[in-house]
Design a protein around this motif. Sequence first.
Motif, short mmCIF file in Angstrom:
data_model
loop_
_atom_site.label_atom_id
_atom_site.label_comp_id
_atom_site.label_asym_id
_atom_site.label_seq_id
_atom_site.Cartn_x
_atom_site.Cartn_y
_atom_site.Cartn_z
N PRO A 42 8.43 -0.40 1.06
CA PRO A 42 9.01 -1.42 1.81
C PRO A 42 8.16 -2.80 1.76
N TYR A 43 6.66 -2.53 1.49
CA TYR A 43 5.90 -3.76 1.39
C TYR A 43 5.58 -3.84 -0.07
N ARG A 44 5.95 -3.36 -1.11
CA ARG A 44 5.56 -3.64 -2.24
C ARG A 44 5.37 -5.07 -3.07
N ASP A 45 6.14 -5.98 -2.60
CA ASP A 45 6.20 -7.58 -2.94
C ASP A 45 5.28 -8.48 -1.81
N ARG A 46 4.73 -7.48 -0.99
CA ARG A 46 3.98 -8.59 -0.07
C ARG A 46 2.45 -8.84 -0.59
N ALA A 47 2.22 -10.37 -0.38
CA ALA A 47 0.65 -10.29 -0.72
C ALA A 47 -0.16 -10.11 0.48
N GLY A 48 -1.64 -9.85 0.16
CA GLY A 48 -2.40 -9.50 1.04
C GLY A 48 -3.92 -9.30 0.33
N HIS A 49 -4.89 -8.97 1.47
CA HIS A 49 -6.22 -8.91 1.15
C HIS A 49 -6.84 -7.65 1.73
N ASP A 50 -8.05 -7.59 1.67
CA ASP A 50 -8.74 -6.23 2.11
C ASP A 50 -8.55 -6.04 3.38
N MET A 51 -8.78 -7.04 4.37
CA MET A 51 -8.41 -6.96 5.75
C MET A 51 -7.14 -6.58 6.38
N ASN A 52 -6.14 -7.12 5.58
CA ASN A 52 -4.62 -6.72 5.78
C ASN A 52 -4.46 -5.27 5.48
N TYR A 53 -4.82 -4.57 4.30
CA TYR A 53 -4.78 -3.46 4.05
C TYR A 53 -5.39 -2.50 5.10
#
Length: 417
Positions: free
Chosen positions: A142-153
């Motif tokens: 469900p999250y494949r298209d989301r942007a993110g960075h280390d802290m988000n993960y």
Amino acid sequence: MTGAAQGAGPLAGLRVLDLSRLLPGPFCSLLLADLGAEVLKVEDTGMGDYVRWSPPYVEGVEESARSALFLALNRNKRSIRVDLKSEAGREVLLRLVRDSDVLLESFRPGVLDRLGVGYDRLRQENPALVYCAISGYGQDGPYRDRAGHDMNYLGLNGLLALTGEAGGPPVQASAQIADVGGGALMAAVGILAALRERERSGEGQAVDISMTDGALSWLAMVAAQQLNDPAGAPLRRGRLPLSGGLLCYRPYACADGWVTLGALEPKFWQAWCRGVGREDLIERQFEGPGSDAHAEVERIFAARTRAEWEAFAAAHDCCLEPLLELEEALDSELVRAREMVVALDQPGAAEPVRLLGLPIKLSRTPGDPARAPGPALGGDTDAVLATAGYSESEIAALKESGAVAGPAAGRQGSFLG
């Protein structure tokens, strides 16, 4: 793909196309390059890898290779600039893929498919290709298209929630756990596993690395405890045995700094207690912070300097070490002995650039973290294209059309701008 970045280590002859940028992908290909793989950075015809333009800079070096951060991740590699949005640029990539073993990318899922050079298209050119994609949340889900960075993960996989003192805020680690531990290292293992399987089958495959998944796997023991606790009691930060929940396994403030006590096994705790003349604390080893025993241990540590505790540790085998600041660690006897800081000659620099070394030590075929400098943006475009079979006139035409570009002229932008 021949030239200065060709290796002689255990991965010599392995040809890697690295389309990634910033940290996770480049750290993965750095390990492969240090171990002898021929890594070619395939960068765009604009800024290229954004980290090229991030300070601090090394004076005297060609501008697109001046960033110390860039050099830390991209030594032993070469660089070609290709516009994958152009048909001719995509054809260049397809031709390079035919003679490559690995392609590494870190775009959002689907980007290369939309450009017409996704895995299904690439394997038509080279069925033996190992295609590794590093992304935040994986190629599906469900999250494949989301942007993110280390802290988000780390926030989504529970690791950040468990880091810090009980009752206090979550604490961000100084290292990028998801980027490096969950992404780069898992990608390197996945690539090598796929290459090993290829020796049997002759076929490549796609390697799907989610940084969220990878960092979650670091919680293997903690998650097993949570998943299999009959009471279903939630685990909370500061209460886990190995992250602040035991007085025998914590950092402690001393008279002039900090030390780390890792006396988890009873024999080490007993050695510490007897060494400080407090055998009465032996039976209280597994009490937690906030207890009377914890307050006593804090008081004992605060009464001596870090140097005094170092002397104590030399006399009493109890898993006690000083807590070093980064500059102290980088200049320590341990780091020097393990060759974890290396000097890399960079053309134009008055002095060698000092970077971290290779943590993988092989006895017979060691890697070489200082084999070649970090590449200038597009510095190897002509040579790579010539090796791929393009004539001088064809290379000139590709440049004229904008499908490829040679060395960058001047500053291309700012990493943070």
